[in-house]
Design an enzyme around this catalytic site. Structure first.
Site, PDB file in Angstrom:
ATOM      1  N   ASN A 105      32.931 -23.930  14.254  1.00  0.00           N
ATOM      2  CA  ASN A 105      32.369 -22.809  13.528  1.00  0.00           C
ATOM      3  C   ASN A 105      31.098 -23.298  13.146  1.00  0.00           C
ATOM      4  OD1 ASN A 105      34.823 -22.220  13.406  1.00  0.00           O
ATOM      5  ND2 ASN A 105      35.454 -22.196  11.088  1.00  0.00           N
TER       6      ASN A 105
ATOM      7  N   LYS B  88       6.972  13.438  45.635  1.00  0.00           N
ATOM      8  CA  LYS B  88       7.213  12.580  44.210  1.00  0.00           C
ATOM      9  C   LYS B  88       6.598  11.293  44.331  1.00  0.00           C
ATOM     10  CE  LYS B  88       9.464  14.428  41.085  1.00  0.00           C
ATOM     11  NZ  LYS B  88       9.445  15.144  39.888  1.00  0.00           N
TER      12      LYS B  88
ATOM     13  N   THR C  37      -3.618  13.951  18.224  1.00  0.00           N
ATOM     14  CA  THR C  37      -2.623  13.934  17.405  1.00  0.00           C
ATOM     15  C   THR C  37      -1.834  15.101  17.709  1.00  0.00           C
ATOM     16  OG1 THR C  37      -3.998  15.453  15.813  1.00  0.00           O
ATOM     17  CG2 THR C  37      -4.169  12.781  15.570  1.00  0.00           C
ATOM     18  N   HIS C  38      -0.393  14.747  17.163  1.00  0.00           N
ATOM     19  CA  HIS C  38       0.563  16.206  17.789  1.00  0.00           C
ATOM     20  C   HIS C  38       0.544  16.475  19.190  1.00  0.00           C
ATOM     21  CE1 HIS C  38       0.759  16.803  13.217  1.00  0.00           C
ATOM     22  NE2 HIS C  38      -0.834  16.678  13.175  1.00  0.00           N
TER      23      HIS C  38
ATOM     24  N   SER D  22      11.342  10.347  45.527  1.00  0.00           N
ATOM     25  CA  SER D  22      12.602  11.302  45.070  1.00  0.00           C
ATOM     26  C   SER D  22      13.344  11.704  46.732  1.00  0.00           C
ATOM     27  CB  SER D  22      12.192  12.456  44.903  1.00  0.00           C
ATOM     28  OG  SER D  22      13.168  13.731  44.899  1.00  0.00           O
TER      29      SER D  22
ATOM     30  N   GLU E  99       9.943   4.481  33.014  1.00  0.00           N
ATOM     31  CA  GLU E  99      11.060   5.016  32.288  1.00  0.00           C
ATOM     32  C   GLU E  99      12.247   4.364  32.086  1.00  0.00           C
ATOM     33  OE1 GLU E  99      10.855   9.617  34.265  1.00  0.00           O
ATOM     34  OE2 GLU E  99      11.590   7.979  35.595  1.00  0.00           O
TER      35      GLU E  99
END
Ligand code: ARG
Length: 460
Positions: free
Chosen positions: A102, A275, A147-148, A269, A282
């Site tokens: 333990n 691609k 921003t946003h 791809s 990712e």
């Protein structure tokens, strides 16, 4: 009970797959523990000598020895020791004196984590160094800050990218803080109440390189806060990595085209020949989920557990190992990504031509040059923007009359208009955003040197 059932139960109990990486620390602890037992007159020197020499042998041989009994690393070390001792195999029992699995498992884990935290801090520093290099290489690049996720104000790319280095620096601080609580020896807490034997816990702690000794044996074997703290620091770290990767992923889309990566860092791809997918980025973003999952896992594991030790806690290694491996792997990959990332200067500089990212500065100009209160200036500029959108024009294309009409202010004459055109420019805004921590070149250079100094003094 049949053989399959027996095997299933054995397998169910076993943590060896997850705790075999603690072996090195377990053996080291056994050596130090046995040496202390001799010093305290608890075991005979000649007997202990035999045990210690076999434990030292085991330190080198551990990975090469095959074994059947694999409940956990502590039993494996003990069994291997027994085998190495041969006719003296009963002496292996010495290592159990005054301690239990333990307290041993906690000490092993703490030793392991001390090393891993230091390693992660090292990797974080390497990532920061790459960010610093990238910033310094691109000091002249201007980009459209958002921003946003909408065009907002012009900033230096170096300023934008340096923001991540401060996040990672805070991660280092958090991990160091966590380290101070990991760096505690619990060995000698025994099963949970301590022991009647005259052991020397401080000596053991010192020899194992711990700075402190735990003060309550019940807490010592029950506590897994250090694992929770470590994983939560790593969860924050992964959140930072995922945000950085998300930013890069966006910038890599041809629509942005701010940055590019060499072919080794993108994947194709199987169906779309054109691609170049950012799979490494990712996956780093995705692996954040693994660490978050581990955090929820360990919190759930510990919730409402009665004191002191419970076997549930054996599962902590699952979350701990997964976190350590994921974080280390991601940091190494991210370092490669930053190192190989190319900034498309022209494309970034071009990004400030779109939208109305000078709108705030135009409002500021109206405040300082015409004495208009900011709220009213904001309203006026909104109207100018509206007009531009309607007439498909940008600020720089506007004639004096077009602005004057909306402004309706006597102080605003042709002369002022020309001054305004000169002063309200992207380059000017950046140069003038000179508040401490702002985006002007001199302030960015200042933060770069500040961070470099911090890293330098950190080394000592
Ligand atoms: N493998 C166990 C763990 O990781 C070690 C401690 C076992 N203690 C016990 N009393 N069964 O938690």
């Amino acid at each position: 009970m049949n053989k399959t059932e027996k095997q299933l139960l054995e397998q169910f109990l076993s943590s060896y797959n997850e705790d075999k990486r603690l072996a090195k620390y377990d053996i080291q602890s056994c050596i130090v523990w046995t040496e202390m037992l001799v010093k305290q007159g608890i075991v005979e020197k000649t007997k202990a000598k035999k045990v210690i020499s076999k434990l030292k042998e085991l330190q080198h041989k551990f990975d090469k020895i095959k074994i059947n009994k694999t409940e956990d690393v502590h039993y494996v070390v003990e069994t291997m020791l027994e085998n190495l001792l041969g006719k003296d195999k009963l002496l292996s029992g010495i290592i159990r004196t005054g301690r239990s699995r333990n307290d041993l498992v906690v000490n092993d884990e703490r030793l392991f984590l001390k090393d891993e935290i230091k390693e992660i801090i090292k990797l974080l520093k390497q990532v920061i160094v790459e960010i610093l290099k990238l910033a310094e290489k691109n000091l002249d690049v201007i980009m459209c800050g958002m921003t946003h996720l909408q065009p907002a104000q012009p900033v230096l790319f170096s300023h934008y990218i340096m923001s991540f280095s401060w996040m990672f620096y805070r991660d280092i601080e958090r991990l160091k803080d966590c380290l101070s609580r990991v760096d505690v020896s619990v060995l000698g807490s025994s099963a949970f109440s301590g022991t009647t034997l005259n052991i020397d816990r401080k000596e053991v702690a010192k020899k194992l390189g711990f700075s402190k000794v735990s003060t309550n044996s019940v807490d010592s074997v029950s506590d897994r806060d250090y694992v929770i703290e470590f994983i939560s620091s790593c969860a924050i770290l992964m959140m930072h990595l995922s945000r950085m990767m998300e930013e890069f992923i966006l910038w890599l889309t041809p629509n942005f085209g701010y940055i590019s990566l060499p072919p080794q860092l993108t994947t194709g791809s199987s169906i779309m020949p054109q691609k170049q997918n950012p799979d490494y980025l990712e996956l780093t973003r995705g692996k954040t989920a693994v660490v978050y999952g581990s955090l929820v896992g360990i919190l759930t594991l510990m919730k409402s557990l009665p004191l002191s030790y419970n076997r549930d806690m054996q599962e902590d290694k699952l979350f701990l190992n997964k976190t350590v491996d994921t974080v280390k792997e991601c940091l190494q990959v991210v370092k490669i990504i930053i190192k190989n990332l190319k900034v498309n200067k022209e494309q970034m500089n071009k990004s400030v031509e779109h939208g109305f990212i000078l709108a705030t500065e135009l409002a500021n100009w109206l405040v300082t040059n015409l004495g208009i209160p900011f709220k009213s200036a904001h309203k006026i500029v909104s109207k100018i923007v509206e007009y531009c959108v309607k007439n498909q024009k940008n600020f720089i294309e506007l004639e004096y009359e077009e602005i004057a009409r909306t402004l309706n202010n006597k102080k605003f004459n042709k002369e002022k208009f020309l001054i305004m055109k000169k002063e309200v420019s992207v380059e000017n805004v950046i140069m003038k955003t000179n508040t401490y921590g702002g985006t002007s070149l001199s302030r960015v250079k200042q933060q770069i040197s500040e961070l470099k100094n911090i890293l330098k003094t950190d080394k000592k």
